[in-house]
Motif scaffolding. Sequence first.
Motif, short mmCIF file in Angstrom:
data_model
loop_
_atom_site.label_atom_id
_atom_site.label_comp_id
_atom_site.label_asym_id
_atom_site.label_seq_id
_atom_site.Cartn_x
_atom_site.Cartn_y
_atom_site.Cartn_z
N LEU A 66 0.72 -1.30 -0.12
CA LEU A 66 0.14 0.02 0.12
C LEU A 66 0.85 1.08 0.14
CD1 LEU A 66 -3.08 0.74 0.20
CD2 LEU A 66 -2.66 0.89 2.73
N LEU A 67 1.97 1.20 0.84
CA LEU A 67 2.75 2.25 1.05
C LEU A 67 3.69 2.71 -0.58
CD1 LEU A 67 4.12 1.74 4.51
CD2 LEU A 67 2.91 3.77 3.89
N MET A 68 4.09 1.51 -1.03
CA MET A 68 4.78 1.46 -1.98
C MET A 68 3.98 2.18 -3.29
SD MET A 68 7.22 -1.19 -3.91
CE MET A 68 8.20 -1.08 -5.51
N ILE A 79 -3.97 10.90 1.74
CA ILE A 79 -4.80 9.99 2.37
C ILE A 79 -5.89 9.60 1.38
CG2 ILE A 79 -6.44 11.23 3.59
CD1 ILE A 79 -4.59 8.46 5.18
N GLY A 80 -6.15 10.37 0.62
CA GLY A 80 -7.14 10.04 -0.55
C GLY A 80 -6.83 8.82 -1.47
N LYS A 81 -5.61 9.01 -1.90
CA LYS A 81 -5.23 7.87 -2.76
C LYS A 81 -5.04 6.55 -1.99
CE LYS A 81 -2.62 10.78 -6.18
NZ LYS A 81 -3.80 10.50 -6.96
N LEU A 110 -6.60 3.21 -3.33
CA LEU A 110 -5.71 1.70 -3.35
C LEU A 110 -6.69 0.59 -2.48
CD1 LEU A 110 -2.25 3.27 -3.06
CD2 LEU A 110 -3.25 1.68 -5.03
N LEU A 111 -6.91 0.92 -1.28
CA LEU A 111 -7.72 -0.06 -0.48
C LEU A 111 -8.78 -0.47 -1.14
CD1 LEU A 111 -7.36 1.30 3.19
CD2 LEU A 111 -6.36 -0.70 2.32
N ALA A 112 -9.74 0.31 -2.03
CA ALA A 112 -10.87 0.00 -2.58
C ALA A 112 -10.67 -0.88 -3.70
CB ALA A 112 -11.53 1.33 -2.89
N GLU A 113 -9.61 -0.57 -4.44
CA GLU A 113 -9.02 -1.42 -5.56
C GLU A 113 -8.51 -2.92 -4.94
OE1 GLU A 113 -5.87 0.37 -7.83
OE2 GLU A 113 -7.28 2.29 -8.03
N LYS A 116 -14.28 -7.56 -1.30
CA LYS A 116 -14.45 -7.59 0.10
C LYS A 116 -14.51 -6.29 0.66
CE LYS A 116 -11.92 -12.26 0.53
NZ LYS A 116 -10.69 -12.61 1.28
N PRO A 117 -15.57 -5.48 0.22
CA PRO A 117 -15.71 -4.02 0.53
C PRO A 117 -15.55 -3.72 2.10
CG PRO A 117 -17.63 -4.88 -0.51
CD PRO A 117 -16.65 -5.84 -0.85
N ALA A 118 -16.07 -4.80 2.74
CA ALA A 118 -16.16 -4.53 4.16
C ALA A 118 -14.66 -4.39 4.60
CB ALA A 118 -16.61 -5.67 5.00
N LEU A 119 -13.64 -4.77 4.12
CA LEU A 119 -12.46 -4.79 4.63
C LEU A 119 -11.81 -3.32 4.18
CD1 LEU A 119 -10.86 -8.21 3.51
CD2 LEU A 119 -11.47 -7.50 5.77
N VAL A 120 -12.38 -2.69 3.37
CA VAL A 120 -12.01 -1.35 3.01
C VAL A 120 -12.16 -0.43 4.41
CG1 VAL A 120 -12.25 0.79 1.79
CG2 VAL A 120 -12.48 -1.50 0.72
#
Length: 611
Positions: free
Chosen positions: A26-28, A153-155, A159-162, A167-171
Amino acid sequence: MTDLVNNFAIKIATVNGTGSASANSLLMKSIFRAGIPVMGKNYFPSNIQGLPTWYEIRVTKDSYVARSGKIDVMVAMNAETYARDVREVTSGGYLIYDSTWPRPALLARDDITVLGVPLAKLCNENFNGVRTRILMKNICYAGVLAALLDLDIGKIRELLAETYAKKPALVDSNMKAIELGYNYTRENFKCPLPVHVAPLPGGGKTKGHVLIDGNTAAGLGCVFAGATVGAWYPITPSTSLMDAFKSFSDKLRVDPETGKKNFAFIQAEDELAAIGMVLGASWNGARAFTATSGPGVSLMNEFLGLAYYAEVPAVLFDIQRVGPSTGMPTRTQQCDILEGAYASHGDTKHVCLFPRDPEECFYFARDAFDLAERLQTPIMVMSDLDIGMNDWMCPDLKWDDSYVPDRGKILDKEAIEKLEKFHRYLDVDGDGIPYRTLPGVHPKGAYFTRGSGHTQYGAYTEDSAEYQIVLDRLTRKFHTAKRFVPKPVIEQDAHIDIGLVAYGSSDGAVREALDILAAHGVKTNYMRLRAFPFGEEVEKFLEQQKLVFVIEQNRDGQMRSLLTLETRVEKAKLRSLLHYSGLPISSEFIVKGVLAEIEPKARKTEVKGVA
C-alpha cells in the motif's frame, strides 16, 4: 541529511505471517501514484510464520532501482530485531516503534530521532480479536508513515478500494486502522518530516510505467509468445511464474466458441518429470517451458543433455536463489551461471539469456521461444529472486500484434514430399542448424530421436568419425547462436580504459554506481551482458579495456570464469566484485569496490609525480 524530499529509503521490520505485506504494498503504490519513482525489496524468511522479515522501500527522484545501502526511516515492529534495526539507521535518520511497551534500548543513539507510537494500544482499543489486532497494527503503521511522509490519504483509500474490491467490508476496517495511525501522528508530532514525499504533477516520472514483478511479466510473456504447455514442480522462488502463466492463460487461452482451455498446465511429481514433459511437448511441436531454481536445474541436468544432443527445443526459466544445496531459498543470488551454461555431462553448452528486470523478462520470454525453435535447443532464461518476486517500476509492456513466432527450420508436408530422403541431423546450409519435422506430418519425415551416438543421417553409431561430425556441427550451431542472441548493451568512451561488466539484476546498482563514481572523478565504460554465447561485441569491449571489473552476485566469480573460458580476454586484467550475502547488490558496494582498486594507485601516481 540533505535533499531528502523524494529521495530516501524506508525499511520496515516485522514478523513473518503478520500481514505486513499488504501495508508495505500500500505504501509503495501510494508513492508510485504520486508520480515518484520507487523501488521495493522484500527480505523474507523461508518459514511461513514467526521469523523476522524486512521490506525496504526506496523513494528515488533519479529513478534508481537498486538499494542505496542507507536507511533514513526505520519502522521497528519486531522486538527480536530492535537492536539490529536501530544500528542500521543512518545518522540523522528516524526510527519509529510501538511505544505501547517501553523500549529504553531504542534511546541508545542520540544521532537519530526516535518516534514512539502506541500502535498496539490503538488497535486493542478499536478492534476485536487477537488476529485482527495483529493485522491492523501493521496497517496502522502505514497510517503513521502516511502522516510523517505526507502521503495523500485519499489515494490510499482508492488503493484500498481496489485491493479489496471483492471484500468491501475490509476497506472500512483497513481505513480505520490507517486513520488511527495517521491522526495520532499528526496530533503528536510535527508533520511532515524533512524526509517526505512531494507529489509530482501530471503523473510525474511514473507516467507510462507499471509496478510489476519479473515472474508475472515472464508468465505473461510466455502466453504472448505462444506457449501452450507449462510443466513444473513447485520451488521458491519460481512458483509464482507458473501461477502467473496459468492465471493469464485462464483468461486468454480459452476457445471462445467451445469455452475449452487450449493450454496444458501440469504440476509434475518432480523436476525430472517436469522437464521430461516439456521436451515431449516441444518434440511434438508445442511451445513448452518450465520454471525452477538452482536445485531444480540440478535435477533436470540429464534431460537437458538429451535435449541438447537430440536437438529438442525447450525454454527453462531459472529464478536463481542462494545456494549451494537448499541454501537460503528466499534470498537472491546469481549463482547458477555456470550450471546454466554447461548443464549436463559431456560436451554441452546452452544458450543463456540474462534479463535485468521484469520488462526484459517479458520480452526475453518471446525471444527465448523463438531462439529455442530456431536453434533447436534448450534456452535458459537466468532471472533471480530479486527480479522475479519484487515489484519493479518498468515502462508499460507493449506488444507487437504483427508478431509471428519464429518456428525455425521445420519442413511441412509439401517440403517433405519433395525430398528424396529426410536426414534429421544433416547440415545442408552450413549454419549448423539442421531441418526438423513434426510427428504425424508425413511418413517420410519420421526419424528416431535418440540421446545415444548418432550420425548426421540420424542412424545409431559408435563410429568415432561419424560421432565427431555431429559434435562439430553442434559447435557450429553454437557459434551461429551468437548472431541471434540479444546483443550486450555497451556505453563506452574511447578515451576511457576502465570497464565495468555486469548482467541481470546488478544493472540497476551499476548504473547508479556509474553516476557516483563520475562524481568522484572516476569515469568508466560499461557493458551489460544480455546473453551467452558471447559475440564479437563482447570480445572487442574486453580487448579495449586495460582494467575490467566483473560485478556479480555469487562467491566464485562465475561470470568471470565464463568470460575467461569463452573469450580471448586476458585474465590478469579482470577484477571481480562479488556480492553474495543474499541481499540485492547495492550501488554503495560497487563504488567502494572500484575505488578500493583505483584510488590507491591514483594516490601513488600523484606522490610519485610530486617527487
